[in-house]
Scaffold this motif. Structure first.
Motif, PDB file in Angstrom:
ATOM      1  N   LEU A  52       0.838  -1.210   0.000  1.00 48.49           N
ATOM      2  CA  LEU A  52       0.000   0.000   0.000  1.00 48.49           C
ATOM      3  C   LEU A  52       0.869   1.254   0.000  1.00 48.49           C
ATOM      4  O   LEU A  52       0.568   2.237  -0.670  1.00 48.49           O
ATOM      5  N   ALA A  53       1.974   1.194   0.770  1.00 46.80           N
ATOM      6  CA  ALA A  53       2.855   2.357   0.863  1.00 46.80           C
ATOM      7  C   ALA A  53       3.493   2.674  -0.481  1.00 46.80           C
ATOM      8  O   ALA A  53       3.714   3.836  -0.824  1.00 46.80           O
ATOM      9  N   VAL A  54       3.778   1.646  -1.266  1.00 45.74           N
ATOM     10  CA  VAL A  54       4.367   1.868  -2.592  1.00 45.74           C
ATOM     11  C   VAL A  54       3.254   2.178  -3.602  1.00 45.74           C
ATOM     12  O   VAL A  54       3.425   3.019  -4.493  1.00 45.74           O
ATOM     13  N   GLY A  55       2.117   1.511  -3.434  1.00 46.95           N
ATOM     14  CA  GLY A  55       1.025   1.651  -4.403  1.00 46.95           C
ATOM     15  C   GLY A  55       0.380   3.032  -4.411  1.00 46.95           C
ATOM     16  O   GLY A  55       0.002   3.524  -5.475  1.00 46.95           O
ATOM     17  N   MET A  56       0.267   3.649  -3.247  1.00 45.66           N
ATOM     18  CA  MET A  56      -0.398   4.960  -3.182  1.00 45.66           C
ATOM     19  C   MET A  56       0.329   6.024  -4.000  1.00 45.66           C
ATOM     20  O   MET A  56      -0.279   6.699  -4.834  1.00 45.66           O
ATOM     21  N   PRO A  57       1.658   6.178  -3.800  1.00 46.16           N
ATOM     22  CA  PRO A  57       2.362   7.152  -4.650  1.00 46.16           C
ATOM     23  C   PRO A  57       2.270   6.789  -6.133  1.00 46.16           C
ATOM     24  O   PRO A  57       2.132   7.682  -6.984  1.00 46.16           O
ATOM     25  N   ALA A  58       2.323   5.481  -6.433  1.00 48.86           N
ATOM     26  CA  ALA A  58       2.228   5.059  -7.839  1.00 48.86           C
ATOM     27  C   ALA A  58       0.876   5.497  -8.412  1.00 48.86           C
ATOM     28  O   ALA A  58       0.793   5.946  -9.564  1.00 48.86           O
ATOM     29  N   LEU A  59      -0.173   5.384  -7.604  1.00 45.33           N
ATOM     30  CA  LEU A  59      -1.513   5.791  -8.047  1.00 45.33           C
ATOM     31  C   LEU A  59      -1.546   7.295  -8.349  1.00 45.33           C
ATOM     32  O   LEU A  59      -2.066   7.731  -9.366  1.00 45.33           O
ATOM     33  N   PHE A  60      -0.928   8.074  -7.450  1.00 38.22           N
ATOM     34  CA  PHE A  60      -0.921   9.525  -7.667  1.00 38.22           C
ATOM     35  C   PHE A  60      -0.113   9.899  -8.908  1.00 38.22           C
ATOM     36  O   PHE A  60      -0.471  10.814  -9.639  1.00 38.22           O
ATOM     37  N   PHE A  61       0.977   9.159  -9.134  1.00 37.67           N
ATOM     38  CA  PHE A  61       1.752   9.407 -10.355  1.00 37.67           C
ATOM     39  C   PHE A  61       0.883   9.113 -11.570  1.00 37.67           C
ATOM     40  O   PHE A  61       0.882   9.863 -12.540  1.00 37.67           O
ATOM     41  N   GLY A  62       0.140   7.984 -11.470  1.00 37.21           N
ATOM     42  CA  GLY A  62      -0.738   7.592 -12.573  1.00 37.21           C
ATOM     43  C   GLY A  62      -1.822   8.629 -12.829  1.00 37.21           C
ATOM     44  O   GLY A  62      -2.292   8.780 -13.957  1.00 37.21           O
ATOM     45  N   MET A  63      -2.238   9.340 -11.780  1.00 37.79           N
ATOM     46  CA  MET A  63      -3.299  10.337 -11.938  1.00 37.79           C
ATOM     47  C   MET A  63      -2.749  11.670 -12.471  1.00 37.79           C
ATOM     48  O   MET A  63      -3.497  12.636 -12.620  1.00 37.79           O
ATOM     49  N   GLY A  64      -1.456  11.735 -12.692  1.00 37.40           N
ATOM     50  CA  GLY A  64      -0.896  12.928 -13.324  1.00 37.40           C
ATOM     51  C   GLY A  64      -0.241  13.901 -12.367  1.00 37.40           C
ATOM     52  O   GLY A  64       0.201  14.974 -12.769  1.00 37.40           O
ATOM     53  N   TYR A  65      -0.179  13.552 -11.059  1.00 39.93           N
ATOM     54  CA  TYR A  65       0.456  14.465 -10.114  1.00 39.93           C
ATOM     55  C   TYR A  65       1.962  14.247 -10.035  1.00 39.93           C
ATOM     56  O   TYR A  65       2.656  14.986  -9.368  1.00 39.93           O
ATOM     57  N   GLY A  66       2.442  13.208 -10.693  1.00 40.92           N
ATOM     58  CA  GLY A  66       3.852  12.866 -10.618  1.00 40.92           C
ATOM     59  C   GLY A  66       4.745  13.948 -11.202  1.00 40.92           C
ATOM     60  O   GLY A  66       5.799  14.237 -10.663  1.00 40.92           O
ATOM     61  N   GLU A  67       4.281  14.564 -12.304  1.00 36.39           N
ATOM     62  CA  GLU A  67       5.096  15.576 -12.983  1.00 36.39           C
ATOM     63  C   GLU A  67       5.430  16.733 -12.036  1.00 36.39           C
ATOM     64  O   GLU A  67       6.563  17.193 -11.943  1.00 36.39           O
ATOM     65  N   SER A  68       4.397  17.181 -11.318  1.00 36.17           N
ATOM     66  CA  SER A  68       4.579  18.282 -10.376  1.00 36.17           C
ATOM     67  C   SER A  68       5.566  17.898  -9.276  1.00 36.17           C
ATOM     68  O   SER A  68       6.443  18.672  -8.897  1.00 36.17           O
ATOM     69  N   PHE A  69       5.424  16.653  -8.798  1.00 40.62           N
ATOM     70  CA  PHE A  69       6.291  16.164  -7.725  1.00 40.62           C
ATOM     71  C   PHE A  69       7.746  16.113  -8.194  1.00 40.62           C
ATOM     72  O   PHE A  69       8.650  16.562  -7.490  1.00 40.62           O
ATOM     73  N   VAL A  70       7.941  15.558  -9.405  1.00 41.16           N
ATOM     74  CA  VAL A  70       9.304  15.408  -9.930  1.00 41.16           C
ATOM     75  C   VAL A  70       9.944  16.779 -10.129  1.00 41.16           C
ATOM     76  O   VAL A  70      11.111  17.004  -9.780  1.00 41.16           O
ATOM     77  N   MET A  71       9.154  17.714 -10.667  1.00 41.87           N
ATOM     78  CA  MET A  71       9.689  19.065 -10.901  1.00 41.87           C
ATOM     79  C   MET A  71      10.075  19.727  -9.575  1.00 41.87           C
ATOM     80  O   MET A  71      11.113  20.370  -9.464  1.00 41.87           O
ATOM     81  N   ARG A  72       9.236  19.506  -8.561  1.00 44.21           N
ATOM     82  CA  ARG A  72       9.510  20.104  -7.249  1.00 44.21           C
ATOM     83  C   ARG A  72      10.795  19.516  -6.661  1.00 44.21           C
ATOM     84  O   ARG A  72      11.631  20.239  -6.108  1.00 44.21           O
ATOM     85  N   LEU A  73      10.946  18.214  -6.805  1.00 45.48           N
ATOM     86  CA  LEU A  73      12.135  17.536  -6.283  1.00 45.48           C
ATOM     87  C   LEU A  73      13.382  17.997  -7.039  1.00 45.48           C
ATOM     88  O   LEU A  73      14.434  18.253  -6.437  1.00 45.48           O
ATOM     89  N   ARG A  74      13.216  18.133  -8.359  1.00 43.13           N
ATOM     90  CA  ARG A  74      14.348  18.542  -9.201  1.00 43.13           C
ATOM     91  C   ARG A  74      14.819  19.950  -8.816  1.00 43.13           C
ATOM     92  O   ARG A  74      16.018  20.203  -8.695  1.00 43.13           O
ATOM     93  N   LEU A  75      13.850  20.842  -8.603  1.00 45.55           N
ATOM     94  CA  LEU A  75      14.216  22.215  -8.243  1.00 45.55           C
ATOM     95  C   LEU A  75      14.766  22.299  -6.827  1.00 45.55           C
ATOM     96  O   LEU A  75      15.575  23.181  -6.524  1.00 45.55           O
ATOM     97  N   ALA A  76      14.323  21.381  -5.972  1.00 45.82           N
ATOM     98  CA  ALA A  76      14.863  21.364  -4.605  1.00 45.82           C
ATOM     99  C   ALA A  76      16.326  20.938  -4.626  1.00 45.82           C
ATOM    100  O   ALA A  76      17.156  21.495  -3.906  1.00 45.82           O
TER     101      ALA A  76
END
Lengths: 458, 113
Positions: A242-266
């Motif tokens: 579940l801990a791995v699946g939840m983030p995967a679900l959010f990535f699948g819903m299209g929120y991953g791009e925002s997360f990756v960009m935020r991490l990259r800029l950090a």
């Protein structure tokens, strides 16, 4: 010498000075006396109750011995260290963040009251009403969402002080879900969802992150303590999936791009030095030539401490650039730039030492719900410390505050949480884990009985 | 024969730990079991047992939990911990050494030339 069970128990209890220990001790003695009385009665002996009492031994010496064993364990060292660090934090807030002196002193006084209030609280009273506390915390979150002023664009900013309590609330929820089988495990997991939804609706991403990480660790600890019965590996495996699946679900819903960009800029703020990476970029510039020790330089640009831009939220309508205003989260950086690395390292070492001390005490606890509640406190404060240290070194991923240092209201909440953990340590010798009832219970602690009465005449 | 209490008191912790080696028990069960296994020689008072058990729990040699006894009555069961098992083995070894030494003295043998 008393001749009745009640008389014997009362005499023993009278020798025990710590009131909280009395019911714990007397319950066990009473059960023993009743067993002995029933055994004598079964043998056909006359006056079995008096005989059972005589079998027990002198109640005064028994009570005196139990009094010696069951004393509160004062936590003066941890209390003193917490108050000392809160005083240091108040001094730094006034000195570096232009915090109002009156408000800072008021927060310190309120925080000390919260610390002591929680310290003297009977934690077992919380463990007896875990679901009522959970429902209360949910209601507080919903009310805060609806009623508190929206200061940071569209978010109810002050709800974060409620959300910071949620890891401890979730620990109590897990305790209430003990019982063999998948149903209890599923209920334990499901209890975290409404708390996470409130954090998402409040757009308090760091609060959500703390809740998810703490929730996973607490769930794994609960599984390991056998709260859901045998088959620990199955439950632990499901929790991890579940801990791995939840983030995967959010990535699948299209929120991953925002997360990756935020991490990259950090990690690489220089990619957008005049935009979302500005705060991180300029912080790293400030850190370039800071010596180990420096006389107050006065070179720190206040602007960095009051605002910046961060690339997007992780969920919801927060996509794109998000402006943020911070007045106190950069106190450690101010200290570093003004006085050099040594001052910063000493501050972080002091906070870390407090947390390690709390963790060591926490791991020594025998009372399971107490240990889990204290662990929730230490974990959430530890995550805040870790991300605050990272933020102040130019890693702008979450806007994290440093426990006991940043923010007046934050300090009050931190001190209340530490007081809760200390209360567990103080009452350790008489805390008892209640057995799971085994009965199927409603999620809600109250039941409403509706009677329909016919008034129709025959 | 009435047993001198001072002979028993020092070794009572070892006897209680030994009783728990066979399985979890609650206080009343331990007293009955001790009486049975010692042919009524050890008549442990409950007022002695509970402070002893609470002390052992404090030291981490036993843990306690609520369980159900016969007829569904809730009782506080005690369980030997790993640390308790190790302490028991140490106490047993020390007791055996002591008992052998006392035996040799009473038999009048084993003196050095």
């Amino acid at each position: 010498m008393p001749e009745t069970i009640q008389g014997y128990i009362e005499t023993v209890e009278a020798q025990i000075r710590w009131r909280r220990a009395r019911p714990v001790v007397s319950l066990e003695l009473r059960r023993h006396l009743e067993d002995q009385r029933d055994a004598f009665a079964a043998e056909g002996r006359e006056d079995p109750e008096r005989l059972a009492v005589e079998e027990m031994g002198d109640p005064v010496s028994v009570g005196t011995e139990l009094d010696r064993l069951h004393r509160p364990r004062p936590q003066w060292g941890l209390l003193g260290m917490t108050i000392a660090l809160a005083c240091l934090g108040a001094f730094l807030r006034v000195g570096f963040a232009c915090s109002s002196f009156v408000m800072t002193v008021l927060a310190l006084a309120l925080g000390t009251a919260a610390l002591l209030g929680m310290y003297f609280l009977d934690v077992s009273s919380l463990a007896r009403r875990p679901r009522a506390i959970y429902v209360g915390a949910l209601a507080a979150g919903v009310l805060a969402l609806c009623l508190l002023p929206h200061v940071n664009y569209y978010t109810a900013y002050y709800i974060r002080y409620v959300i910071l309590l949620y890891p401890a609330v979730y620990a109590l929820w897990l305790y209430s879900c003990r019982g063999t089988g998948w149903r209890n495990f599923a209920l334990a997991v499901a209890g975290g969802i409404p708390l996470a939804v409130i954090a998402m609706l409040a757009s308090f991403m760091f609060g959500l992150f703390i809740l998810l990480v703490c929730g996973l660790v607490l769930l794994l600890c609960a599984v390991w303590m056998g709260w859901f019965g045998p088959g620990r590996w199955k439950f632990a495996g499901t929790a991890l999936v579940l801990a791995v699946g939840m983030p995967a679900l959010f990535f699948g819903m299209g929120y991953g791009e925002s997360f990756v960009m935020r991490l990259r800029l950090a990690l690489h703020p220089e990619l957008d030095p005049k935009g979302a990476g500005y705060a991180g970029w300029i912080m790293k510039r400030y850190l370039e030539d800071v010596p180990l020790v420096r006389e107050r330089s006065g070179s720190f640009a206040a602007g960095i401490g009051f605002g910046g831009r961060m690339y997007g939220g992780l969920f919801g309508g927060e996509r794109g650039y998000t402006e943020f205003r911070i007045d106190q989260e950069f106190i450690p950086l101010s200290l570093l730039v003004e006085f050099g690395w040594l001052a910063y390292l000493l501050l972080m070492a002091a906070i870390t030492a407090l947390l390690v001390w709390l963790l060591v005490r926490c791991l020594r606890q025998k009372h399971q719900v107490g240990r889990l509640t204290a662990l929730a406190v230490v974990l959430s404060l530890g995550l805040e410390t870790l991300f605050s240290a990272a933020l102040n070194l130019g890693f702008v991923f979450f806007v994290a505050h440093l426990p006991l240092v940043s923010g007046n209201l934050h300090t009050v909440i931190d001190m209340a949480l530490i007081g809760l953990a200390l209360s567990v340590f103080r009452g350790g010798s008489v805390l008892r884990d209640e057995p799971p009832t085994g009965k199927r219970r409603s999620v809600f602690p109250w039941r409403v009985k509706i009677s329909v009465v016919s008034t129709k005449e025959e | 024969m009435e047993l001198d209490k001072s002979l028993v008191s020092g070794s009572m912790a070892m006897l209680v730990l030994k009783l728990l080696e066979d399985g979890d028990k609650y206080g009343y069960q331990m007293i009955e079991e001790l009486r049975r296994r010692s042919d009524d020689t050890f008549h442990l008072k409950a007022g002695t047992l509970y402070p002893l058990l609470h002390g052992l729990e404090e030291k981490g040699l036993v843990t306690a939990y609520e369980g159900e006894a016969a007829a569904g009555k809730p009782r506080r069961y005690y369980r030997l911990t790993k640390r308790g098992g190790a302490a028991l083995r140490e106490k047993e070894a020390a007791w055996n050494d002591y008992a052998r030494a006392v035996g040799r003295v009473l038999e009048g043998g084993a003196c050095l030339a």
